[in-house]
Enzyme design. Structure first.
Site, PDB file in Angstrom:
ATOM      1  N   ASP A 213       0.853  -1.199   0.000  1.00 31.05           N
ATOM      2  CA  ASP A 213       0.000   0.000   0.000  1.00 31.05           C
ATOM      3  C   ASP A 213       0.885   1.243   0.000  1.00 31.05           C
ATOM      4  OD1 ASP A 213       0.251  -1.285   2.936  1.00 31.05           O
ATOM      5  OD2 ASP A 213       0.507   0.873   3.033  1.00 31.05           O
ATOM      6  N   ASP A 215       0.572   3.590   2.294  1.00 33.17           N
ATOM      7  CA  ASP A 215       0.333   4.157   3.625  1.00 33.17           C
ATOM      8  C   ASP A 215      -0.800   5.199   3.498  1.00 33.17           C
ATOM      9  OD1 ASP A 215       0.972   3.955   6.357  1.00 33.17           O
ATOM     10  OD2 ASP A 215       2.036   5.846   6.281  1.00 33.17           O
TER      11      ASP A 215
HETATM   12  N1  ADE Z   1       2.490  -3.057   6.689  1.00 28.02           N
HETATM   13  C1  ADE Z   1       1.883  -2.991   5.498  1.00 28.02           C
HETATM   14  N2  ADE Z   1       1.512  -1.723   5.209  1.00 28.02           N
HETATM   15  C2  ADE Z   1       1.922  -0.970   6.262  1.00 28.02           C
HETATM   16  C3  ADE Z   1       1.843   0.405   6.562  1.00 28.02           C
HETATM   17  N3  ADE Z   1       1.278   1.270   5.732  1.00 28.02           N
HETATM   18  N4  ADE Z   1       2.347   0.832   7.748  1.00 28.02           N
HETATM   19  C4  ADE Z   1       2.940  -0.047   8.587  1.00 28.02           C
HETATM   20  N5  ADE Z   1       3.040  -1.354   8.347  1.00 28.02           N
HETATM   21  C5  ADE Z   1       2.539  -1.816   7.192  1.00 28.02           C
END
Ligand code: ADE
Length: 272
Positions: A213, A215
């Site tokens: 992703d 974030d």
């Molecule tokens: N693991 C997968 N995506 C994440 C994110 N955005 N922040 C922290 N850990 C993650």
């Protein structure tokens, strides 16, 4: 002087990677340690005569949060088995355009934002040591990971910092933007204290991270959710298994590594 050791490669599987195929003479080892119980039984065996071990970091059924994982027991148990190298596989968020979802990342640095609730050292209780940690990942092991990603034709980004947060919540937008200003390329929740404990245990350690992703910094993209993470992980699980087996195939039967002698330069306490 750096010693030659028989290579024993272990994988610590993160979200989405709970087993590895093709392991021969498979055993499930229940190992106790002075620091408690590891996240799960450790799967051991060999592939083409070369030992291999696998430990799911969050336990069977994903039972431990990143803060609850007993990192000391996990690393101690792997050391007890004779493991010399660990590839830590994890799901992460991408903090830059170049670390887009679906990319495999081999980070070269860590920014530790965990809050201190995790037990983070084997030292203490009468034995004082300070290990060098300027470069938290083993460059030699990273070469095998990078080659394996290339062989498996997976889009890969090499280098940059992984920021490790406490979790289990995801970041706020302000936090995400501030990590970007620190030039971190990915964000996860488990690299610390795993990496430091591996170094204290004189085990060569490197991370293979899969971006799931963006974030929450990217305006035109929905903020990260578990649903989104799982959807991307599902697509990447076969690739992560292929890369893991390829790393294992490429790593030589015997290795020499300065990390195997870490304690020689770290312990301050009188040996008498
Ligand atoms: N693991 C997968 N995506 C994440 C994110 N955005 N922040 C922290 N850990 C993650």
């Amino acid at each position: 002087m750096s010693q030659i050791k028989k290579t024993y490669l272990a994988f610590i599987g993160g979200s989405g990677l709970y087993d590895l195929p093709g392991i021969q003479n498979l055993k499930e080892e229940e190992i106790s340690t002075p620091f408690g119980t590891p996240s799960d039984k450790i799967i051991t065996g060999e592939i083409d005569g070369k030992p291999i071990a696998f430990l799911p970091r969050h336990g069977k059924g994903h039972r431990f949060t990143p803060s609850e994982v007993n990192y000391r027991a996990n690393i101690y148990a792997l050391k007890k088995l004779g493991v010399t190298h660990i590839v830590s596989v994890s799901a992460v968020g991408g903090l830059q355009e170049k670390t887009a979802p679906g990319t495999a990342v081999i980070p070269t640095q860590i920014i530790d934002k965990t809050t201190g609730v995790r037990e983070r050292s084997f030292f203490g209780k009468g034995v004082v040591g300070h290990v060098s940690f300027a470069d938290p990942f083993c460059p030699e092991l990273q070469k095998y990971i990078s080659n394996a990603c290339e062989q498996e034709k997976v889009k890969t980004h090499f280098g940059g910092s992984l920021v490790c947060i406490e979790g289990p919540r995801f970041s706020t937008r302000a936090e995400s933007h501030s990590f970007r200003r620190e030039e971190a390329v990915i964000i996860g929740m488990t690299a610390m204290p795993e990496a430091i404990l591996a170094r204290e245990a004189e085990i060569a350690y490197a991370t293979l991270a899969f971006v799931t992703d963006y974030d929450c910094w990217k305006e035109e993209t929905e903020p990260v959710t578990v649903e989104a993470v799982l959807a991307v992980l599902k697509k990447n699980v076969d690739a992560s298994k292929r890369i893991a087996l390829s790393i294992h195939k490429n790593i030589p039967l015997e290795t020499k590594n300065p990390i195997f002698n870490t304690a020689e330069y770290a312990i301050m306490t009188d040996k008498n």
